[in-house]
Motif scaffolding. Structure first.
Motif, short mmCIF file in Angstrom:
data_model
loop_
_atom_site.label_atom_id
_atom_site.label_comp_id
_atom_site.label_asym_id
_atom_site.label_seq_id
_atom_site.Cartn_x
_atom_site.Cartn_y
_atom_site.Cartn_z
N SER A 265 0.96 -1.26 0.06
CA SER A 265 -0.14 0.70 0.00
C SER A 265 0.77 1.53 0.03
O SER A 265 0.27 2.48 -0.11
N LYS A 266 2.57 0.92 0.70
CA LYS A 266 2.79 2.11 0.88
C LYS A 266 3.20 3.01 -0.93
O LYS A 266 3.15 3.67 -1.35
N ARG A 267 3.10 1.43 -1.75
CA ARG A 267 4.26 1.43 -3.07
C ARG A 267 2.75 2.45 -3.93
O ARG A 267 3.20 2.57 -5.56
N SER A 268 1.53 2.66 -3.17
CA SER A 268 0.73 3.17 -4.21
C SER A 268 0.49 4.86 -3.62
O SER A 268 -1.18 5.73 -4.17
N ASP A 269 0.58 5.41 -2.95
CA ASP A 269 0.59 6.72 -3.03
C ASP A 269 0.69 7.72 -3.16
O ASP A 269 -0.57 8.84 -3.71
N GLU A 270 0.98 8.06 -4.69
CA GLU A 270 1.16 8.12 -5.92
C GLU A 270 -0.63 8.34 -6.68
O GLU A 270 -0.87 9.13 -6.81
N LEU B 151 -2.62 7.36 -5.29
CA LEU B 151 -3.47 7.42 -4.36
C LEU B 151 -4.21 8.60 -4.23
O LEU B 151 -4.84 9.11 -5.08
N ARG B 152 -2.78 10.02 -4.50
CA ARG B 152 -3.30 10.92 -4.63
C ARG B 152 -3.74 11.37 -5.70
O ARG B 152 -4.88 12.90 -6.11
#
Length: 205
Positions: free
Chosen positions: A66-71, A73-74
């Protein structure tokens, strides 16, 4: 799930995503309406395709994923909240969701029937359940090859079960299968299901 696999997941999937997977994902996710639950959101590869959802609750048990989904997600066009949770015990009330999305995730869920029961519990009667999964192939030679490769595949791909018959599991769970489309010699299936339990049936129980 390990911490190394999330680092290579997007790169490993890039050839398939660049071909047919991107269109399949887009077409599937655009069907998601109302309040949506996504099972196993991973690196957020589906996030850009949500257009018709009011809100998305995405579950992902691996924080490294999930950390790698940050961009993504934004940049999402709709509100998305990620919950660190497994599919077998969903942190939501009964009859919450209008649509459920699951793409290339049921191969890794330890207790898939329990997860399918949870999906039905948290979905409204008549909710649309959208799956895109790789499955056990029908020709006996190919399915036996999957059985043979599975122990090594499971180790390399962080628990993925190459030979899991997800369509059969969906049918056994009581989900009403409304539509099936196959890809790559029926290795991959798009499955559109309906949470068939009506309000009357719930009341009668």
């Amino acid at each position: 799930m390990g911490t190394w696999f999330p680092k290579i997941y997007d790169a490993a999937m890039k050839p398939l995503e660049a071909s047919q997977f991107k269109k399949i994902r887009r077409d599937l996710v655009e069907k998601a309406e109302g309040r949506v639950l996504e099972i196993g959101s991973g690196t957020g590869i589906n996030f850009p395709y949500y257009k018709n959802a009011l809100q998305v609750d995405a579950i992902e048990p691996n924080p490294s994923m999930s950390k790698r989904s940050d961009e993504r997600l934004r940049c999402a066009q709709v509100p998305i909240q990620i919950h660190e949770s497994g599919a077998e015990s969903l942190p939501f009330a009964d009859d919450t969701f209008d649509t459920v999305v699951a793409t290339l995730v049921f191969c890794t869920i330890p207790e898939p029937l329990k997860a399918l029961a949870e999906i039905q519990r948290v979905s409204k009667p008549g909710a649309r359940l959208l799956f895109f999964e790789h499955v056990r192939m029908e020709p006996i030679l190919l399915s036996k090859t999957q059985d043979f490769l599975n122990p090594l595949w499971e180790k390399i791909c962080d628990g993925c079960q190459l030979n899991r018959d997800t369509l059969d599991l969906i049918k056994k769970s009581g989900i009403e299968v409304a539509k099936i489309e196959s890809y790559y010699a029926k290795l991959f299936l798009y499955i559109e299901g309906i949470n068939g339990m009506t309000e009357r049936e719930k009341y009668d129980e």
